[in-house]
Design a protein around this motif. Structure first.
Motif, PDB file in Angstrom:
ATOM      1  N   ASN A 156      45.481  49.286  44.305  1.00 21.28           N
ATOM      2  CA  ASN A 156      46.056  48.003  44.705  1.00 21.28           C
ATOM      3  C   ASN A 156      47.116  48.251  45.763  1.00 21.28           C
ATOM      4  O   ASN A 156      47.483  49.413  46.021  1.00 21.28           O
TER       5      ASN A 156
ATOM      6  N   THR B 189      46.403  31.940  46.959  1.00 25.08           N
ATOM      7  CA  THR B 189      46.654  31.726  48.390  1.00 25.08           C
ATOM      8  C   THR B 189      47.082  30.295  48.710  1.00 25.08           C
ATOM      9  O   THR B 189      47.734  30.058  49.720  1.00 25.08           O
TER      10      THR B 189
ATOM     11  N   GLY C 198      41.415  47.716  45.508  1.00 26.86           N
ATOM     12  CA  GLY C 198      40.866  48.855  46.222  1.00 26.86           C
ATOM     13  C   GLY C 198      40.092  49.716  45.243  1.00 26.86           C
ATOM     14  O   GLY C 198      40.237  49.566  44.024  1.00 26.86           O
TER      15      GLY C 198
ATOM     16  N   TRP D 279      48.047  37.875  45.071  1.00 30.81           N
ATOM     17  CA  TRP D 279      48.176  37.020  46.273  1.00 30.81           C
ATOM     18  C   TRP D 279      46.839  36.336  46.563  1.00 30.81           C
ATOM     19  O   TRP D 279      46.770  35.145  46.791  1.00 30.81           O
ATOM     20  N   TYR D 280      45.747  37.099  46.508  1.00 35.46           N
ATOM     21  CA  TYR D 280      44.433  36.500  46.788  1.00 35.46           C
ATOM     22  C   TYR D 280      44.088  35.425  45.763  1.00 35.46           C
ATOM     23  O   TYR D 280      43.362  34.479  46.068  1.00 35.46           O
TER      24      TYR D 280
ATOM     25  N   THR E 283      52.039  42.809  48.259  1.00 37.57           N
ATOM     26  CA  THR E 283      52.149  41.790  49.304  1.00 37.57           C
ATOM     27  C   THR E 283      53.503  41.105  49.157  1.00 37.57           C
ATOM     28  O   THR E 283      53.937  40.808  48.040  1.00 37.57           O
TER      29      THR E 283
ATOM     30  N   THR F 201      48.701  42.596  45.708  1.00 38.74           N
ATOM     31  CA  THR F 201      47.843  41.935  46.683  1.00 38.74           C
ATOM     32  C   THR F 201      46.741  41.131  45.982  1.00 38.74           C
ATOM     33  O   THR F 201      46.380  40.031  46.427  1.00 38.74           O
ATOM     34  N   THR F 202      46.235  41.648  44.850  1.00 40.80           N
ATOM     35  CA  THR F 202      45.200  40.919  44.117  1.00 40.80           C
ATOM     36  C   THR F 202      45.727  39.574  43.610  1.00 40.80           C
ATOM     37  O   THR F 202      45.015  38.583  43.610  1.00 40.80           O
TER      38      THR F 202
ATOM     39  N   ALA G  99      36.123  44.899  43.615  1.00 40.27           N
ATOM     40  CA  ALA G  99      36.243  44.668  45.066  1.00 40.27           C
ATOM     41  C   ALA G  99      36.312  43.172  45.356  1.00 40.27           C
ATOM     42  O   ALA G  99      37.090  42.732  46.200  1.00 40.27           O
ATOM     43  N   ASN G 100      35.481  42.384  44.626  1.00 39.36           N
ATOM     44  CA  ASN G 100      35.518  40.928  44.818  1.00 39.36           C
ATOM     45  C   ASN G 100      36.894  40.362  44.486  1.00 39.36           C
ATOM     46  O   ASN G 100      37.317  39.356  45.054  1.00 39.36           O
ATOM     47  N   ALA G 101      37.574  40.983  43.516  1.00 39.99           N
ATOM     48  CA  ALA G 101      38.916  40.527  43.136  1.00 39.99           C
ATOM     49  C   ALA G 101      39.985  41.160  44.028  1.00 39.99           C
ATOM     50  O   ALA G 101      41.167  41.076  43.747  1.00 39.99           O
ATOM     51  N   HIS G 102      39.527  41.825  45.121  1.00 39.46           N
ATOM     52  CA  HIS G 102      40.398  42.408  46.140  1.00 39.46           C
ATOM     53  C   HIS G 102      41.164  43.633  45.672  1.00 39.46           C
ATOM     54  O   HIS G 102      42.225  43.942  46.208  1.00 39.46           O
TER      55      HIS G 102
END
Lengths: 272, 246
Positions: free
Chosen positions: B95, B186, B241, B182-183, B98, B179-180, B236-239
């Motif tokens: 991860n 949004t 890494g 944050w996605y 952000t 970051t996950t 990956a879909n959940a952002h």
């Protein structure tokens, strides 16, 4: 007959012992977790002392507000004769059933920056989150209903004839409230206040979400316990014992023989 | 006397039945709160407990009935491993952090360097002992903003999701989140870029909890799903890494 009475008595004793054992075992375990002589050292940590100060300050203010506003309001609700009284009493109990975290979200949606009154507050230059005022609001919101509910019951149990007798003798409404109703309801009021205080001093969820956890500003003892858990279990336990001592002390004071009640009668917290 | 033994025995039996643990049919997953959206999609039908990794590790140390531990930092999984409370941990996701403000950005923050201003902003960050908080301090240190947490009004949270809601609801002017997260938010949050070179290395580790009565087979299934192709796709879909394939 005697057999049935015997069975019933055994049941009573068994449930009483079970109640005590279940409720007191965790508290005893907590006290045994840390050697008593280590307690002062653990409690001297600055994080703990500042959290203690925040807790005491905000709870004193919240309790003054609860008593000063809640008592007359409960008096009116208990003795006033008006339509919709039962509905109002039920509405007052709504905050009691909110889980603390939901209470925090509710407060944010009302008084937060983007809340119902957010722009009005911002225009007035008031920003509540991350301030001690927000802690006071959270504690008042969560603990207040416990006191008001108990106070309504205490006032409602008064003998109206006694109040009317005072009025017949020429006492003003204010005098009736102050000289007759307050002393007579004192035991019930103290019992309700003790519960409200205990609920407020342990407040966690609503405070964390609404007021945040800012060191020396909004970090109360319960928030400090949570933050200390992974740093040092001993110090978290020490803070827990401190909270227990404060609440226990308040409950004891509330149980002391009433000094200003003419009756000396007892209620659940008024003593046995 | 025998007459009241029966009711008592009955009462005790009922009590015992009522208190008996429910038969385990699902695997119990203790996972960092930043995984709360993705874990149910990868391993559906299991019991989950989401909280800060430190809290979860503490609960497992106190004998909590976990079968799998999914930690947002190697520290906690390795701590349990060192104590013999779980098998060798596996890295299953990565991860980044952000820097976010509320979508409306009322404080007008455009650069992370603005946090250097004394007396500055209300910030929401992870507590100094939880993974999010440790990573945030690493990031600030790399940016030369080591004093930012003293210069601003800082509220600290033990759960990553509490930092997200505090910023999203406008109590904080800004905060550091995964970051996950944050996605996943949004619409309520605005991201402000942070130099990639300052990013800490955030590795999520999974391990099979060792305790008597643990559903070890179920735990191994959960972990192999996390490491499988479909698991990696869901992460990956959940952002998240992904670590190199093992």
């Amino acid at each position: 007959m005697t057999h049935r009475a015997g069975i019933f008595r055994v049941l009573l004793v068994v449930t009483a012992i079970a109640t005590f054992a279940f409720l007191l075992a965790p508290i005893a375990a907590l006290l045994l977790q840390v050697p008593m002589r280590d307690l002062p050292g653990l409690l001297r940590e600055t994080a703990v002392t500042s959290a203690l100060l925040v807790s005491l300050k905000t709870n004193v203010i919240a309790n003054v507000i609860i008593l000063a506003v809640g008592t007359p309001a409960a008096y009116l609700l208990a003795l006033g004769r008006f339509r919709g009284r039962p509905a109002l009493l039920t509405l007052l109990e709504l905050p009691l059933v909110l889980p603390p975290a939901v209470a925090g979200i509710a407060l944010l949606t009302a008084f937060g920056a983007f809340g119902l009154f957010g722009s009005a507050l911002t225009n007035a230059g008031i920003f509540l989150p991350f301030t001690q005022a927000a802690v006071v609001i959270a504690v008042t919101f969560v603990a207040g209903p416990y006191y008001v509910r108990a106070a309504v019951s205490a006032f409602a149990a008064l003998d109206r004839n006694q109040l009317d007798a005072a009025r017949d003798l020429g006492a003003s409404e204010g005098t009736v409230f102050r000289r007759i109703a307050l002393p007579l309801a004192a035991d019930g009021l103290r019992a309700g206040w003790a519960l409200a205080f205990a609920r407020g001093i342990g407040e966690f969820g609503a405070t964390l979400l609404f007021a945040g956890s800012v060191a020396r500003v909004t970090e109360t003892l319960p928030l400090a316990v949570y933050a200390q858990l992974d740093v040092n279990l001993d110090s978290a336990v020490a803070v827990g014992i401190l909270l227990l001592a404060i609440s226990g002390g308040v409950l004891l004071v509330a149980k002391l023989p009433p000094l200003w009640s003419p009756t000396g009668s007892s209620t659940p917290v008024g003593g046995w | 006397m025998p007459r009241f033994r029966l009711p008592c025995a009955l009462a005790l039996t009922l009590l015992a039945v009522a208190l008996a643990p429910v038969a385990a049919s699902a695997t119990t997953i203790y996972a960092a709160s930043s995984l709360s959206k993705v874990v149910p999609t990868i391993a559906p039908g299991n019991r989950t407990n989401f909280a800060g990794s430190d809290t979860l590790a503490f609960q497992i140390e106190q004998g909590a009935p976990a079968d799998v531990f999914l930690s947002a930092a190697p520290l906690y999984a390795q701590r349990l491993y060192a104590k013999g409370l779980c098998d060798t941990p596996n890295v299953f996701a990565l991860n980044t952090l952000t820097f976010v403000t509320p979508a409306s950005n009322p404080a007008g923050i455009t650069r992370v360097q603005q946090l250097d201003k004394p007396g500055g902003y209300r910030l929401a960050v992870g507590g100094k002992n939880v993974p999010l908080g440790i990573y945030t301090r690493t990031l600030l240190g790399k940016l030369g903003l080591g004093r930012a947490l003293q210069k601003n009004t800082v509220s600290q949270y033990q759960k990553a999701t509490d930092v997200v809601s505090t910023v999203a609801l406008g109590s904080a002017a800004a905060g550091f989140i995964y970051t996950t997260d944050w996605y996943a938010n949004t619409s309520r949050l605005r991201a402000i870029s942070v130099p990639a070179s300052a990013q800490p290395l955030i590795r999520y580790e999974a391990c099979v909890v060792r305790r008597s009565g643990a559903d070890t087979a179920g735990a191994k299934t959960v972990i192999s799903r996390l490491l499988s192709l479909s698991g990696r796709q869901a992460l990956a879909n959940a952002h998240f890494g992904l670590p190199p394939k093992s």
